[in-house]
Enzyme design. Structure first.
Site, PDB file in Angstrom:
ATOM      1  N   GLY A 218      33.312 -43.381 -33.186  1.00 34.85           N
ATOM      2  CA  GLY A 218      34.701 -42.581 -32.552  1.00 34.85           C
ATOM      3  C   GLY A 218      34.000 -42.839 -31.112  1.00 34.85           C
ATOM      4  O   GLY A 218      33.400 -43.424 -30.649  1.00 34.85           O
ATOM      5  N   GLN A 219      34.550 -42.284 -30.654  1.00 36.19           N
ATOM      6  CA  GLN A 219      34.587 -42.229 -28.649  1.00 36.19           C
ATOM      7  C   GLN A 219      34.789 -40.555 -28.214  1.00 36.19           C
ATOM      8  O   GLN A 219      35.964 -40.150 -28.404  1.00 36.19           O
ATOM      9  CB  GLN A 219      35.290 -43.142 -28.229  1.00 36.19           C
ATOM     10  CG  GLN A 219      34.782 -43.589 -27.300  1.00 36.19           C
ATOM     11  CD  GLN A 219      35.371 -45.594 -26.767  1.00 36.19           C
ATOM     12  OE1 GLN A 219      36.052 -45.683 -27.577  1.00 36.19           O
ATOM     13  NE2 GLN A 219      35.141 -45.769 -25.415  1.00 36.19           N
TER      14      GLN A 219
ATOM     15  N   ASP B 165      31.006 -22.676 -33.980  1.00 38.32           N
ATOM     16  CA  ASP B 165      32.468 -23.678 -33.737  1.00 38.32           C
ATOM     17  C   ASP B 165      32.631 -24.175 -34.937  1.00 38.32           C
ATOM     18  O   ASP B 165      32.688 -25.439 -34.909  1.00 38.32           O
ATOM     19  CB  ASP B 165      31.657 -24.813 -32.662  1.00 38.32           C
ATOM     20  CG  ASP B 165      33.379 -25.336 -32.167  1.00 38.32           C
ATOM     21  OD1 ASP B 165      34.302 -25.392 -32.275  1.00 38.32           O
ATOM     22  OD2 ASP B 165      33.046 -26.621 -31.438  1.00 38.32           O
TER      23      ASP B 165
END
Length: 491
Positions: free
Chosen positions: A118-119, A233
């Site tokens: 992921g980025q 969240d």
């Protein structure tokens, strides 16, 4: 016990005591460079403080090598003050190493970095392999300068909370490496990615598949709430899938992990009931009280679980609008609609559970602990669904008090039969007629119907003992008093 050969100051060079914390000391005494590192509290590894020193590793004696064999192999130039046996395979609660480095190259001594998982705008997540064990991990690499102070505070909060938790459905933090420019979090690898990605591929999950996911999620959130931690969240993107398989019923079973604790908070009782006021989270998952910026509690997580469950069952969120303002209005009304055709195959028990999770008033919302005992969640859908929240139970009685009165009438009939004297009852001694004051009060407080019934019984059984009559009166008076009390509340 600390090694007496080591300097007592963990932030100084053991040779010259001139280094600063987190920096590499080039010792003027001609000794090998020493990197000062420190250990943080609670996780799976274990210790408090240790030094990095190539020379001291070579000088370890045989007993120290035996007790810290795993550590000596792992850290070619790292030494510590031991407090407990250190084991890489131990995943119980212990200590999480928080290692300070002069640059990011130090972590590559322990891990081989692989594909990018992921980025983001200021970081990347890599799959990495432990050079010693071959185990796979996910390493989150964060550029401190790009992240800025606010994002770093969120990251530090996440690290702080992950160091205090240990649950099978919460992501596990293994180690933290930190240099002046970067921070690396070595975390449990979830090879199947985000739950949202899995759901997007399937469209939606079956009711049984959803039940298993919500069971795991409820278990994790109940654990957090018991530790006074509020996630704030919860969403599909913050639930990772470690592994999955298809069972004999062709149902997908997912092993999920709750992650991303950047917005989480641990209550410390500074506010009444640990209430919070900050509006945060992702809009479609936000509870009404969070949107209103009112004081709110851990019950905001329960609403989010409801939204997640709704999406899992039908593939779309419960509230959709073309603007954030309209979305908030729909959420604050909280009117659930089951219009999608997929809901025709969903049980009423599941729908009732959703309604309990998504009560607009958090005081009437089911708690995480109550959710674990929910009939739909446990699979016990044969018995009638009744609310478990106390306020909801009171509300149900207020709207339908007749059901309780009918129950009391049935109980009264049963008690009357039980305490009704037999025609063959032997006459008791006359001194047994003296009863305690409590029973006398109970008899005088009974209503007219009870008195008439007792009178009729007395006429039918002239030789009945006063003691038997007294007990019957007390039992029936108690039941009737309950009904009368409830009748007064309705007035």
């Amino acid at each position: 016990m600390a090694d007496p050969s080591l300097n007592d100051n963990p932030t100084a060079c053991p040779h010259c005591a001139s280094s600063q914390a987190g920096l590499l000391c080039v010792c003027p005494a001609g000794k090998s460079p020493v990197l000062v590192v420190e250990m943080s509290q609670t996780s799976s590894i274990g210790s408090t403080e240790f030094f990095a020193s190539q020379e001291r590793k070579k000088e370890r004696n045989t007993s120290r090598e035996s007790s810290l064999k795993d550590l000596s192999i792992r850290t070619s130039n790292v030494e510590r003050k031991p407090q407990a046996q250190w084991s890489r395979s131990n995943v119980t609660v212990g200590k999480i190493p928080h290692i300070r480095m002069d640059d990011g190259a130090g972590i590559e001594e322990f891990y081989t970095f692989g594909r990018i998982l992921g980025q983001g705008s200021f970081g990347m997540v890599f799959e990495a392999i432990d050079k010693e064990t071959g185990a796979k991990w996910a390493i989150k690499k964060v550029n401190k300068e790009k992240a800025g102070s606010s994002a770093m505070k969120l990251l530090e909060r996440e690290v702080s909370i992950l160091k205090t938790v240990n649950h099978q459905h919460i992501i596990h933090l293994e180690q933290v490496f930190e240099s002046p420019q970067k921070m690396y979090l070595v975390m449990e690898l979830c090879e199947d990615g985000e739950l949202k990605a899995v759901m997007d591929q399937r469209g939606h999950f079956s009711e049984n598949e959803t039940r298993l996911i919500i069971q795991s999620l409820a278990s994790a959130i109940a654990y957090l709430h018991n530790k006074d931690i509020v996630h704030r969240d919860l969403k599909l993107e913050n639930i990772m899938v470690k592994s999955s398989f298809i069972d004999d019923n062709n149902e997908m079973n997912l092993n999920i992990k709750v992650t991303d604790f950047g917005l989480s908070v641990q209550k410390h009782g500074s506010r009444s009931e640990g209430m919070m006021q900050t509006t945060c989270g992702t809009p479609i998952y936000m509870a009404p009280e969070v949107i209103n910026a009112h004081d709110y509690s851990q019950q905001c997580d329960i609403w989010s679980i409801g939204v997640i469950m709704f999406i899992l069952l039908c593939g779309e969120p419960p509230f959709l609008a073309n603007s954030e303002e309209k979305l908030y209005e729909l959420i604050k009304k909280g009117e659930l609609r089951f219009e999608n055709p997929v809901w025709e195959s969903v049980s009423d028990s599941a729908k009732n559970t959703l309604k309990q999770l998504m009560k607009v008033d958090p005081a009437h919302r089911i708690t995480a602990k109550e959710l674990l005992d929910n009939q739909w969640l446990t699979g016990n859908t044969l018995s009638s669904a009744r609310p478990t929240n106390v306020l909801e139970m009171m509300k149900e009685w207020k709207n339908n008090p007749e059901s309780d009165e009918e129950t009391n009438t049935d109980e009264e009939t049963e008690q009357s039969a039980v305490y009704s004297p037999s025609a063959n009852t032997a006459k008791q001694p006359t001194n047994a007629a003296k009863k305690p004051a409590a029973e006398s009060v109970g008899m005088t407080s009974s209503n007219s119907s009870s008195s008439k019934l007792l009178s009729a019984e007395s006429k039918a059984e002239p030789e009945k003992s006063s003691e038997t009559v007294g007990h019957a009166s007390v039992a029936k008076t108690t039941l009737k008093s309950t009904t009368l009390f409830r009748g007064k509340k309705r007035l």
